[in-house]
Design an enzyme around this catalytic site. Structure first.
Site, mmCIF file in Angstrom:
data_model
loop_
_atom_site.group_PDB
_atom_site.id
_atom_site.type_symbol
_atom_site.label_atom_id
_atom_site.label_comp_id
_atom_site.label_asym_id
_atom_site.label_seq_id
_atom_site.Cartn_x
_atom_site.Cartn_y
_atom_site.Cartn_z
ATOM 1 N N LYS B 96 -106.758 -119.205 27.227
ATOM 2 C CA LYS B 96 -105.589 -119.279 26.346
ATOM 3 C C LYS B 96 -104.644 -120.287 26.993
ATOM 4 O O LYS B 96 -104.162 -120.075 28.108
ATOM 5 C CB LYS B 96 -104.917 -117.910 26.222
ATOM 6 N N GLY B 157 -92.054 -112.323 23.816
ATOM 7 C CA GLY B 157 -91.269 -111.185 24.308
ATOM 8 C C GLY B 157 -90.032 -110.864 23.491
ATOM 9 O O GLY B 157 -89.277 -109.963 23.841
ATOM 10 N N ALA B 184 -97.687 -113.884 20.164
ATOM 11 C CA ALA B 184 -96.297 -113.800 20.642
ATOM 12 C C ALA B 184 -95.294 -113.416 19.571
ATOM 13 O O ALA B 184 -95.393 -113.815 18.419
ATOM 14 C CB ALA B 184 -95.840 -115.112 21.281
ATOM 15 N N ASN B 206 -98.285 -108.259 24.001
ATOM 16 C CA ASN B 206 -98.212 -107.654 25.320
ATOM 17 C C ASN B 206 -96.950 -106.794 25.462
ATOM 18 O O ASN B 206 -97.000 -105.582 25.561
ATOM 19 C CB ASN B 206 -98.235 -108.759 26.389
ATOM 20 N N THR B 207 -95.783 -107.462 25.391
ATOM 21 C CA THR B 207 -94.526 -106.768 25.678
ATOM 22 C C THR B 207 -94.296 -105.546 24.787
ATOM 23 O O THR B 207 -93.857 -104.505 25.272
ATOM 24 C CB THR B 207 -93.347 -107.748 25.514
#
Lengths: 331, 257
Positions: B96, B157, B184, B206-207
């Site tokens: 990535k 994030g 994202a 992720n976050t």
């Protein structure tokens, strides 16, 4: 008196030795080095006794077991500062403060003027914060040295030597408290790299640890007295390297600068790097295998959890009480 | 579902491995998410020392495809070096590719991105480029050999969700055969469902999971939303319209009984 050998004189070994001695055991403490120093992970600790703040990312046992730390350290070393801890965030990261408040207990919201009253040197830079009034901190190096000296003064035997836990266990009850050095016998133990700085900045006075939230790099600063501050600490998974990275230095120093621009004039007195020993759930473990007990995995909670770890090791030895952080009791 | 460089995935859930309270919670989040891909951030200093391998071993034990990333790289050179390191550590041609151009928004440097993608593709890498929804950049990335595109929903994030629905829809329409991943900015499962309803093939986040109060529960919530959005897309959703269209006919209905 039960004779017990404790290997490793970092925060875990010292606390275990002290607790056993206090309960009447005949303790021999063995370490490769003559006295506490930079070879031990706990030498680089922040010394925050902040169980409620840790609740932001740690599991419940850390908060509960950590609650006994301040009293223990005060009784053993008389060095605990009980001024609470303060959590602040820059204005644009106020979502992080809301999140921190939601995930922790034992705090109250404070406004800008209240922050300025608690810490005049932060002035009015922060408009909102969280105050954890019952938390405490100590100077970790002084505490380790004090504990080491008092052990010897009170009758424990100290031996500077390279000890093999398995060989020791053949001669009697042995507690392996070597931290990351015990990695060869604990395959699920990993190292979490931490980087920290010691600053000298007589222009700034702080009374308590300050945590500065940031979405990428949350950093804390702990006053050590006499214009000295500990600035830490990064948490780096899966990375080796024995030295501090430039990025970590930048992030640490810019956080200090954001707290008070006077830190721009601070002198960097020390740079510390070490590996925190940790198990997959970041909780400590006590494992017994016959005459050998392994107590390890204090992660970033050395000073916070070592007193409870020591109590549990002692209860296991004297009363055969299974510790709550044991996951593997072999006969 | 479209293949990713010839590799079919069981589902379109790609989950990051950073910022969890502990590796144990990370593993639990993966178990409940059923995610088929784990992304791993790798910086250059890793791989020099075997002691640093412990965390990577925990990731390998998740038993999912590993997509290493070049998170935090700000230049082509840095990204290319990190990609080589990742290929060595994880033994995969997948990468990535992130080339960050602006520190506050972590917005991709699309010029550096195209250049790095060209270099890595020529070197045998299978590049998953983290890009914006810009059609021209997307076209350039495909031109240099990328076979997957990963446009942002919003800044990394931020949890702001899909910031430019129009642009993301246009990207889907322009490249009907290219696997597209929303990478994202997702904060809530409903945003992941919306991405799948737009016809995207996968989401990467992720976050939103790692920083939730209960990461494992949030991971499962995202998995359910992903499934709902994908099912809705395949069910051929109705077209929105400006005026009401009664579901029950009113003509001929007695209004006084």
């Amino acid at each position: 008196m039960t004779p017990v050998t404790v290997i490793g004189a970092g925060v875990a070994g010292l606390c275990v030795a002290r607790t056993l001695l206090d309960r009447g055991a005949a303790v021999t403490l063995i370490d490769r080095h003559a006295a506490p120093g930079p070879h031990a992970c706990s030498w680089w600790a922040g010394g925050m006794l902040a169980p409620y703040c840790e609740g932001e990312s740690a599991e419940e046992p850390v908060i509960r077991l950590g609650a006994e730390a301040a009293d223990w350290w005060q009784a053993q070393t008389g060095s605990v500062q009980q001024h609470g801890s303060l959590v602040v965030s820059p204005g644009r990261d106020k979502a992080d403060l809301a999140r921190f408040a939601r995930l922790t207990t034992g705090h109250r919201s404070v406004t800008g003027p209240e922050i300025a009253a608690l810490e005049p040197d932060l002035g009015t830079r922060f408009t909102r914060g969280l105050y954890f009034e019952t938390e405490a901190h100590l100077a970790p190096r002084a505490a380790l040295i004090r504990l080491h000296e008092s052990l010897v003064a009170d009758g424990a035997t100290f031996r500077q030597d390279e000890a093999d836990p398995d060989a020791c266990a053949m001669h009697g009850l042995t507690i392996d408290c070597r931290g990351f050095a015990a990695r060869d016998t604990l395959p699920d133990l990993r190292g979490v790299k931490g980087e920290m700085l010691i600053l000298s900045c007589p222009d700034v006075t702080l009374s308590r640890p300050i945590r500065m939230l940031h979405p990428r790099v949350p950093i804390y600063i702990v006053p050590r007295g006499d214009g000295m501050f500990m600035l830490g600490a990064t948490m780096v998974e899966g990375r080796a390297g024995r030295h501090v990275t430039a990025r970590a230095m930048l992030e640490l120093l810019s956080t200090a600068y954001a707290l008070n621009p006077a830190f721009g004039e601070a002198e960097v007195v020390e740079i510390g790097v070490d590996n925190r020993p940790a198990f997959p759930d970041n909780l400590p473990r006590i494992r017994r295998d016959g005459n050998l007990i392994r107590a390890n995995g204090l992660y970033r909670h050395g000073f916070l959890l070592a007193p409870a770890l020591a109590r549990m090791v002692t209860d296991l030895i004297l009363y055969d009480k299974t510790p709550e952080v044991s996951d593997e009791i072999a006969a | 579902m479209r293949d990713f460089y010839g590799t079919p995935l069981a589902n379109g859930f790609m989950l990051g491995t950073a910022q969890y309270p502990s590796p144990a919670i990370l593993a639990e989040a993966f178990r409940r998410s059923g995610a088929s891909v784990a992304t791993v951030s790798l910086r250059r200093e890793s791989g020099q020392d075997r002691a640093g391998q412990d965390f990577w071993n925990l990731i390998r034990e998740l038993g999912v495809h590993i997509l290493p990333n070049t998170a935090g790289c700000h230049s082509v050179k840095e990204a290319v070096t990190t990609a080589h390191m990742a290929r060595e550590v994880f033994e995969t041609p997948w990468i990535k590719l992130e080339v960050i151009g602006e520190e506050d928004t972590l917005q991709p440097d699309v010029f550096g991105l195209v250049e790095a993608a060209r270099i890595l593709t020529e070197d045998g890498f299978q590049v998953f480029p983290y890009t914006t929804e810009d059609l021209v950049v997307a076209d350039r990335l495909l031109h240099v050999g990328c076979e997957v595109l990963m446009p942002w929903g919003s800044p990394i994030g931020s949890g702001l969700g899909l910031n430019n629905i129009f642009g993301l829809r246009a990207l889907r329409a322009h490249f009907p055969n290219v696997p597209l991943v929303i990478d994202a900015g997702l904060g809530l499962p409903s945003q992941a469902a919306a991405a799948m309803e737009l016809g995207y093939d996968a989401i990467l986040l992720n976050t939103a999971v790692a920083k939730a109060g209960d990461p494992a529960a949030m991971a499962e919530a995202f998995a359910l939303a992903l499934k709902a959005g994908k099912l809705a897309r395949s069910a051929d959703p109705m077209e929105p319209r400006d005026m009401a269209a009664p579901s029950t006919p009113v003509i001929g209905k007695a209004f006084l009984e």
